[in-house]
Design an enzyme around this catalytic site. Sequence first.
Site, PDB file in Angstrom:
ATOM      1  N   GLU A  80      39.666 -68.491  35.234  1.00 44.35           N
ATOM      2  CA  GLU A  80      39.167 -67.352  35.522  1.00 44.35           C
ATOM      3  C   GLU A  80      39.770 -66.365  34.418  1.00 44.35           C
ATOM      4  O   GLU A  80      41.068 -66.603  33.821  1.00 44.35           O
ATOM      5  CB  GLU A  80      40.226 -66.683  36.934  1.00 44.35           C
ATOM      6  CG  GLU A  80      39.932 -65.259  37.232  1.00 44.35           C
ATOM      7  CD  GLU A  80      40.837 -64.808  38.454  1.00 44.35           C
ATOM      8  OE1 GLU A  80      41.573 -65.675  39.137  1.00 44.35           O
ATOM      9  OE2 GLU A  80      40.710 -63.596  38.856  1.00 44.35           O
TER      10      GLU A  80
ATOM     11  N   ARG B 284      49.287 -80.767  39.447  1.00 44.13           N
ATOM     12  CA  ARG B 284      49.525 -79.650  38.428  1.00 44.13           C
ATOM     13  C   ARG B 284      50.521 -80.058  37.145  1.00 44.13           C
ATOM     14  O   ARG B 284      51.309 -80.920  37.523  1.00 44.13           O
ATOM     15  CB  ARG B 284      50.159 -78.409  38.794  1.00 44.13           C
ATOM     16  CG  ARG B 284      49.059 -77.658  39.711  1.00 44.13           C
ATOM     17  CD  ARG B 284      49.953 -76.396  40.234  1.00 44.13           C
ATOM     18  NE  ARG B 284      50.189 -75.352  39.267  1.00 44.13           N
ATOM     19  CZ  ARG B 284      49.179 -74.388  38.806  1.00 44.13           C
ATOM     20  NH1 ARG B 284      47.896 -74.421  39.670  1.00 44.13           N
ATOM     21  NH2 ARG B 284      49.274 -73.352  38.090  1.00 44.13           N
TER      22      ARG B 284
ATOM     23  N   LYS C  27      49.986 -67.696  35.111  1.00 44.42           N
ATOM     24  CA  LYS C  27      49.278 -66.573  34.412  1.00 44.42           C
ATOM     25  C   LYS C  27      50.274 -65.158  34.763  1.00 44.42           C
ATOM     26  O   LYS C  27      50.423 -64.331  33.728  1.00 44.42           O
ATOM     27  CB  LYS C  27      48.090 -66.480  34.653  1.00 44.42           C
ATOM     28  CG  LYS C  27      47.086 -67.537  33.635  1.00 44.42           C
ATOM     29  CD  LYS C  27      45.686 -67.049  33.455  1.00 44.42           C
ATOM     30  CE  LYS C  27      45.100 -68.026  34.817  1.00 44.42           C
ATOM     31  NZ  LYS C  27      43.551 -67.965  34.637  1.00 44.42           N
TER      32      LYS C  27
HETATM   33  P1  ATP Z   1      47.738 -69.982  37.013  1.00 48.38           P
HETATM   34  O1  ATP Z   1      48.505 -70.495  38.191  1.00 48.38           O
HETATM   35  O2  ATP Z   1      48.384 -70.230  35.682  1.00 48.38           O
HETATM   36  O3  ATP Z   1      47.448 -68.646  36.962  1.00 48.38           O
HETATM   37  P2  ATP Z   1      45.152 -70.508  37.924  1.00 48.38           P
HETATM   38  O4  ATP Z   1      44.953 -71.776  38.757  1.00 48.38           O
HETATM   39  O5  ATP Z   1      45.189 -69.545  38.588  1.00 48.38           O
HETATM   40  O6  ATP Z   1      46.281 -70.669  36.815  1.00 48.38           O
HETATM   41  P3  ATP Z   1      42.597 -70.610  36.671  1.00 48.38           P
HETATM   42  O7  ATP Z   1      42.106 -69.980  35.505  1.00 48.38           O
HETATM   43  O8  ATP Z   1      41.934 -70.495  38.132  1.00 48.38           O
HETATM   44  O9  ATP Z   1      43.934 -70.348  36.791  1.00 48.38           O
HETATM   45  O10 ATP Z   1      42.389 -72.203  36.190  1.00 48.38           O
HETATM   46  C1  ATP Z   1      41.314 -72.908  36.169  1.00 48.38           C
HETATM   47  C2  ATP Z   1      41.748 -74.407  36.143  1.00 48.38           C
HETATM   48  O11 ATP Z   1      43.073 -74.644  35.778  1.00 48.38           O
HETATM   49  C3  ATP Z   1      41.779 -74.653  37.718  1.00 48.38           C
HETATM   50  O12 ATP Z   1      40.849 -75.708  38.027  1.00 48.38           O
HETATM   51  C4  ATP Z   1      43.352 -74.795  37.924  1.00 48.38           C
HETATM   52  O13 ATP Z   1      43.310 -76.154  38.892  1.00 48.38           O
HETATM   53  C5  ATP Z   1      43.551 -75.497  36.623  1.00 48.38           C
HETATM   54  N1  ATP Z   1      45.114 -75.526  36.427  1.00 48.38           N
HETATM   55  C6  ATP Z   1      45.717 -74.204  36.333  1.00 48.38           C
HETATM   56  N2  ATP Z   1      47.103 -74.392  35.948  1.00 48.38           N
HETATM   57  C7  ATP Z   1      47.225 -75.735  35.747  1.00 48.38           C
HETATM   58  C8  ATP Z   1      48.419 -76.369  35.634  1.00 48.38           C
HETATM   59  N3  ATP Z   1      49.436 -75.971  35.673  1.00 48.38           N
HETATM   60  N4  ATP Z   1      48.134 -78.110  35.718  1.00 48.38           N
HETATM   61  C9  ATP Z   1      46.925 -78.304  35.598  1.00 48.38           C
HETATM   62  N5  ATP Z   1      45.865 -77.744  35.962  1.00 48.38           N
HETATM   63  C10 ATP Z   1      46.108 -76.390  36.135  1.00 48.38           C
HETATM   64 MG    MG Z   2      43.004 -69.867  39.956  1.00 45.56          MG
END
Ligand code: ATP
Ligand code: MG
Length: 572
Positions: free
Chosen positions: A42, A274, A284
């Site tokens: 995102e 994760r 984020k």
């Molecule tokens: P955040 O929790 O940091 O805001 P998010 O999941 O909202 O992260 P996205 O941009 O939606 O951020 O993430 C894109 C992809 O990265 C998703 O498929 C998510 O599962 C993966 N992802 C995000 N954080 C992690 C993490 N700490 N470990 C592994 N994969 C992750």
């Molecule tokens: Mg997300």
Amino acid sequence: MEVDFQMTNGSEVQSNFIYNMIVKDIEEGKNNGKVHTRFPPEPNGYLHIGHAKAILLNYNMAKQFNGLFNVRFDDTNPVKEEQEYVDSILEDLRWLGVDWGDRLFFASDSFDLKYEFAERLIKAGRAYVCDLSPEEIREYRGTLTEPGRESPYRNRSVEENLDLFRRMRNGEFAEGERVLRAKIDMSSGNLNMRDPVIYRILHATHHRTGDKWCIYPMYDFDHPFTDALEGITHSLCSIEYTDHRPLYDWVVENALELMPEVIKTRSQQTEFARLNMTYTVLSKRKLRRLVEEGYVEGWDDPRMPTIAGLRRRGVTPAAIADFQERVGVARADSTVDLALFEHCIRSDLEKKAQRVMAVLDPLKVVITNWPADKVEMLELENMPGNDSFGTRQVPFGREIYIEREDFLENPPKKFHRLSPGQEVRLKGAYIVRCDEVIKDAAGNIIELRCSYDPQTKSGNDSSGKKVKGVIHWVSAQHAAKITVHLYDTLFTKEDPENEEDGDFTNNINPDSLVILTDAVAEPSLAEAAPGSHFQFMRKGYFYLDPVAAKEGKMIFNRTVTLRDTWARKVQK
Ligand code: ATP
Ligand code: MG
């Protein structure tokens, strides 16, 4: 097929359940044996080391099985998303070595098809416009122990739903006034299945579609549809989406049935753990707070766990890949030791970073028996043990700087560096003895007087002397003045998000950055190219910050120290 590809670094082989699953899918002929993955960020922040895990997993699985890999921006929320983030994410992906060919997509590319799908759901009696307020929807949803209640709008006619949905699209209603919901099951044990909202009104300008839309699909509706549309076979995501999987399947099944002209793939979601790391926050939302509240200088501050921050710190893509391999892929979340990451960084830089001498906290030394105007050029190896890095000439003269901590007036027993009357070797040069200590009026040591032994030239020592200590030095006359940034963890606690401490910012480390402006280095560093890695002997790995260089500042960021606490922990 056996799982042995994962540990290219020679450490123990770990099985990877996702790899095994894909092997099985191929054997069973699922999706005609095709493998197609994606990374769906995102664009509401910068990528961090946790994202790198998702990126490399998805990318490597596609590569491993000669499949395809898409980058897709999940840009369904115009309120939080910006072009700056799209640009930074693509730059980071490229830097990590990801090649998506021409397969760069945006969820917003297919807003028209999603709208059409929503209308078809309405026509099939599987979606309805609901007038409950967001609070009421939450209240009607029930809880884990209590079933939900049906919305009074649940049984509207298809015609009325279609009319209202079109009017939602045409901008006739305010935000929150109406939503489109999937008609699934208000008594489901899974809260996500209790008539989830699939479209909402947002009167906001989208960074790509402008003002074309004022209704936007929800993630849980958009994501599975886009996966199936792009032909994604294996939708790999982190563990928090596990409870969303039944809804994911519901959307895919309905898309296959109702949109057969464009939807052909039965995409399948699989969750993995994760990445969490000690002394680090990886959300984020929290990283944004660090930026906006001024705890760091920006998303690319070298203390940040963002890809941009790590890059500026001097971490390499190879170190990140090695780290991800060692961490492996598991089903259950755990927290990885930051020391392991630093170990990977060190192991990579050890092979790449040229050795040089820099003195971070200089103390002047005058070699009294060296002629005032004599300069000798000494040849030093750039990478001991690897001739391909070559050698360089380093000037040596009467006045040099050594590290203040390498001299002690009253040394303890096992101190092998310099002290009054004692000898030490200057790296690549001569053995010197400290004859006199000069102090200022306040009693601070400001200079040492030493004498050198001409018989002791490195590589040509006929003195038979044995000294235990070797210290680094820089010729005062030729010294390059440099600015050095030393970093410590951004948080003082292993778990900065623990609840007892309240807000995570209470655990910020006030000493996470130390700026040294009096450091000196051998003259070659005055001409170093931004973006070069060095090992400052005995002091750590340093990186000449290319971002600061663009602003006309030469800053050597310490990437990591030389102390490998991980190796020590593993030995124990
Ligand atoms: P955040 O929790 O940091 O805001 P998010 O999941 O909202 O992260 P996205 O941009 O939606 O951020 O993430 C894109 C992809 O990265 C998703 O498929 C998510 O599962 C993966 N992802 C995000 N954080 C992690 C993490 N700490 N470990 C592994 N994969 C992750
Ligand atoms: Mg997300």
